[in-house]
Design a protein around this motif. Structure first.
Motif, PDB file in Angstrom:
ATOM      1  N   LEU A  69      -0.554  -0.999  -5.494  1.00  0.00           N
ATOM      2  CA  LEU A  69      -2.074  -0.840  -4.679  1.00  0.00           C
ATOM      3  C   LEU A  69      -3.099  -1.625  -4.890  1.00  0.00           C
ATOM      4  N   LEU A  70      -3.442  -2.356  -6.069  1.00  0.00           N
ATOM      5  CA  LEU A  70      -4.495  -3.056  -6.357  1.00  0.00           C
ATOM      6  C   LEU A  70      -4.068  -4.384  -5.503  1.00  0.00           C
ATOM      7  N   LEU A  71      -2.888  -4.879  -5.421  1.00  0.00           N
ATOM      8  CA  LEU A  71      -2.696  -6.082  -4.737  1.00  0.00           C
ATOM      9  C   LEU A  71      -2.733  -5.935  -3.177  1.00  0.00           C
ATOM     10  N   LEU A  73       0.662  -1.127  -0.067  1.00  0.00           N
ATOM     11  CA  LEU A  73      -0.164  -0.037   0.026  1.00  0.00           C
ATOM     12  C   LEU A  73       0.776   1.280  -0.020  1.00  0.00           C
ATOM     13  N   VAL A  74       1.734   1.201   0.882  1.00  0.00           N
ATOM     14  CA  VAL A  74       2.646   2.538   1.118  1.00  0.00           C
ATOM     15  C   VAL A  74       3.471   2.647  -0.425  1.00  0.00           C
ATOM     16  N   PHE A 121       3.807   4.636 -12.871  1.00  0.00           N
ATOM     17  CA  PHE A 121       2.256   4.588 -12.667  1.00  0.00           C
ATOM     18  C   PHE A 121       1.684   3.169 -12.656  1.00  0.00           C
ATOM     19  N   ILE A 122       2.102   2.220 -13.550  1.00  0.00           N
ATOM     20  CA  ILE A 122       1.636   0.860 -13.661  1.00  0.00           C
ATOM     21  C   ILE A 122       2.144   0.266 -12.728  1.00  0.00           C
ATOM     22  N   GLY A 123       3.320   0.502 -12.125  1.00  0.00           N
ATOM     23  CA  GLY A 123       3.792  -0.222 -10.972  1.00  0.00           C
ATOM     24  C   GLY A 123       2.965   0.013  -9.722  1.00  0.00           C
ATOM     25  N   GLY A 124       2.720   1.443  -9.749  1.00  0.00           N
ATOM     26  CA  GLY A 124       2.197   1.970  -8.316  1.00  0.00           C
ATOM     27  C   GLY A 124       0.877   1.221  -8.269  1.00  0.00           C
ATOM     28  N   PHE A 125       0.132   1.286  -9.355  1.00  0.00           N
ATOM     29  CA  PHE A 125      -1.339   0.787  -9.895  1.00  0.00           C
ATOM     30  C   PHE A 125      -1.391  -0.465  -9.121  1.00  0.00           C
ATOM     31  N   LEU A 126      -0.477  -1.500  -9.496  1.00  0.00           N
ATOM     32  CA  LEU A 126      -0.412  -2.912  -9.340  1.00  0.00           C
ATOM     33  C   LEU A 126      -0.225  -3.162  -7.962  1.00  0.00           C
TER      34      LEU A 126
END
Length: 188
Positions: A142-144, A111-112, A135-140
């Protein structure tokens, strides 16, 4: 054997008999990985118990070291040893709740990390074209994190076992394919 995994020439390999042994070891690890994934709860509990035993041994070693070498910072070493013992004992006595707690910590970490990566992507003009990957790495991440944290406590009972199974599958695949890569490099 570790040296063998990173060689690029068969002249560094001790004998031709090592290649089939590595393949069999790779097949064995792949089977173990599939079993761990299929029995994720059992793999999770076993992993937590083994980790707990290792922490107990580390705690005993830390306390012995603190007792053997007196010094001004000895109280911190005693405290560290006691924490190792306490966490190890909790994991051995109650591995399921230990796994749920570890899954919670992994979820919080993701999450962090995801939030930081999204912030970097939003303000990261210095990244240029690679900011989309942030952005893609951060989104994934957060999703996980949302999936892990939202699925607790049930997810915590099998998540660690699945991770161990995936690691065994990947390690077995590397062991299985490494001799093939080396054999193909020898032909060129």
């Amino acid at each position: 054997m570790v040296r063998f995994l990173f060689t690029t020439s068969s002249s560094e390999v001790k004998s031709e008999e090592e290649r089939p042994k590595l393949r069999w070891l790779g097949v064995f690890w792949i089977i173990l990985g599939m079993v761990a994934i299929a029995t994720a709860f059992v793999a999770t509990v076993a992993t937590m118990v083994i980790f707990g035993v290792l922490l107990l041994m580390a705690g005993v070693a830390q306390l012995a070291q603190a007792w053997s070498f007196p010094g001004p910072d000895r109280s911190w070493e005693f405290l560290t040893g006691l924490i190792y013992l306490l966490v190890g004992l909790v994991l051995v006595i109650d591995p399921v709740n230990g796994a749920i707690g570890l899954t919670f910590l992994i979820g919080m970490l993701l999450l962090v990390r995801g939030a930081v990566q999204l912030a970097m992507a939003a303000t990261g003009r210095r990244f240029g074209r690679s900011s989309i990957w942030h952005f893609i790495g951060g989104f994934l991440s957060l999703l996980l994190a949302i999936l892990l944290l939202g699925g607790l406590p049930e997810v915590g009972t099998w998540f660690i076992g699945v991770l161990v199974g995936i690691e065994l599958l990947m390690g077995g695949t590397v062991l299985l394919l490494t001799p093939s890569v080396i054999m193909n490099a020898d032909k060129t």
